[in-house]
Design a protein around this motif. Structure first.
Motif: not given
Length: 492
Positions: A463-492
């Motif tokens: 599982t992964r929890l991520r937060y990202e935010r961008q600020t800018s001298s140009d307000p039209s380029r600003e954003y933020d977002g939160t995401s969460i991932y849940v999964g299974m990993k198989l390896q050999r």
């Protein structure tokens, strides 16, 4: 009764050790005929092996009786960048010789496996002289900003990632492969199904004891980000970017000097952007080839510390002489930096450097793009079970129209910790600073926490929890977002 006669010195009574010959009488000391290395070997290690008092296999050297209770151990730096370094010797006290020696037999595993090693490390597969390590990860991601862009909306999508790494098991030279392929399937919201991936093959050739060759080729395919400076407004899909990178280098050791000459070629191509009405917007005027040559000189202060200086120069050529706005964007690039390499084994290794980089365009209307160049790659293990990774880089990004472009500085710090035998976690913090030559800037920060609970050696819940935010001298380029991932990993 008195016995008279002579003693035969060649006869040795049982249990007694015959005396060693006098080194002065035999000429071993004082410039006599004694020659310490007479095997005709070409390399010092072979000459040492010819003298049966030293065993280069790694076990305790065999000693003759009455030898001093010390041993001389040759040691060489294991890093390929310091191949051919001077031999260092050290004297280590050993126990006195008491009769016949019974050396301990080495374990069948050669000491490579220990009880406290990672019990969930991949076993891998054997294919000829290669070890293969495949893995498959399947999960679902829910995000408040599916496109990581200004105005992005929530989305849910599935992620399927196939990874494969391989390494050769040769006595000389080395060949490594790393690659991954990810498919993102849109489930709901502001998301599009995408396929992306990358692969790299790296070869090391041990030409001689002091000369090493390196070569690699890498391929990357992914869709350009919506927050890129080149992002086309009002499109349904940004262009697909393909990047092929080839490198080659020769390393030479001359005593404490470490010399490297290398080159790099980067080929970038862009597909068309798809507009909302279904039409496409071509991006072929951005296709280019960058060729760079690099020279590095370092001085080995010790086997673990090598300061260096480096210069580079090259040219970027665009397929089209002028872009869609009528500018000649082909350019000349050059730079210089100074830094230090360090290697203390698994405890601490890496390099850090600082310098200056610049790009001059063929079109006089475009201003020079130049600035401070920073780079770092550090691995540190403060305690067992904890690893710290720090990476930093500086990139020159081309612009569009009358904009020369921007300098982008990236840095990330990741801490990995084995909290329990079957539970590992990591924390990552990173940032990117984009400085536009025409004025303005963007600052992007992110943080991520992840956990992996191992069910056994072959499967784990992730599982992964991520937060990202961008600020800018140009307000039209600003954003933020939160995401969460849940999964299974198989390896050999």
């Amino acid at each position: 009764m008195e016995l008279r006669g002579t003693i035969d010195e060649s006869a040795v009574l049982p249990g007694l050790v015959p005396p060693e010959p006098d080194p002065i009488e035999t000429g071993a000391i004082g410039g006599g005929p004694y020659e310490p290395f007479s095997s005709g070997a070409l390399w010092p290690d072979e000459e040492l092996a010819a003298d049966h008092s030293i065993d280069l296999s790694g076990d305790r050297p065999a000693r003759r009786n009455n030898e001093p209770d010390t041993q001389v151990t040759p040691s060489l730096s294991s890093d390929s960048a310091t191949a051919g370094s001077r031999m260092n010797t050290r004297a280590e006290p050993t126990e006195p010789v008491t009769g016949r020696q019974n050396p301990r037999a080495a374990a069948l595993q050669g000491g490579m496996l220990r009880r406290d090693d990672d019990p969930h490390a991949p076993i891998g597969l054997r294919a000829g002289t290669f070890n293969l390590f495949p893995s498959l990860e399947q999960g679902v991601t829910a995000s408040t900003n599916g496109t990581s862009s200004p105005g992005g909306r929530s989305a849910t999508f599935s992620e399927t990632t196939l990874r494969l790494s391989a390494s050769s098991d040769w006595s000389r030279h080395a060949l490594d492969f790393n690659g991954n392929l990810t498919y993102e399937g849109a489930l709901s919201g502001d998301a599009e199904s995408e396929l992306k991936g990358n692969a790299e093959v790296a070869l090391r050739v041990d030409i001689s004891r002091s000369v090493t060759g390196h070569a690699s080729i890498a391929y990357l395919a992914e869709r350009e980000s919506f927050n890129s400076p080149h992002a086309v407004a009002g499109v349904d899909k940004q262009p697909l970017q393909h990047e092929i990178t080839g490198t080659a280098a020769i390393e030479k050791s001359l005593g404490p000097l470490r010399l490297t000459a290398g080159g790099r070629i980067v080929r970038e191509t862009f597909g068309p952007a798809r507009l909302d009405d279904g039409t496409t917007f071509p991006q072929s005027d951005r296709n280019s080839t960058l060729a760079l040559a690099t020279l590095r000189a370092g001085y080995e202060l010790s086997p673990t510390l090598v300061p260096f200086v480096e210069i580079e120069g090259g040219r970027r050529n665009y397929d089209q002489k002028t872009d869609s706005a009528g500018y000649k964007r082909s350019s000349r690039r050059y730079g210089a930096r100074a830094g230090v390499q360090f290697d203390r084994g698994e405890k601490l290794r890496g390099e850090i450097s600082a310098g200056w980089i610049a790009e001059d365009f063929d079109d006089d209307r475009l201003r020079r793009l130049a600035g401070l160049a920073l780079a770092a790659s550090i691995q540190w293990s403060p305690i067992r079970g904890t690893n710290v990774f720090f990476d930093a880089s500086t990139n020159l990004e081309d612009g569009s129209g009358g904009d020369s472009g921007s300098l982008r500085y990236l840095a990330s710090l990741r801490v990995e910790r084995q909290m329990r035998a079957n539970l590992t976690g990591s924390l990552e913090f990173g940032g990117a600073w984009r400085d536009y030559e025409a004025g303005g800037h963007d600052l992007t920060l992110h943080g991520e926490a992840s956990l992996a609970w191992w069910l056994n050696r072959y499967a784990a819940l992730v599982t992964r929890l991520r937060y990202e935010r961008q600020t800018s001298s140009d307000p039209s380029r600003e954003y933020d977002g939160t995401s969460i991932y849940v999964g299974m990993k198989l390896q050999r």
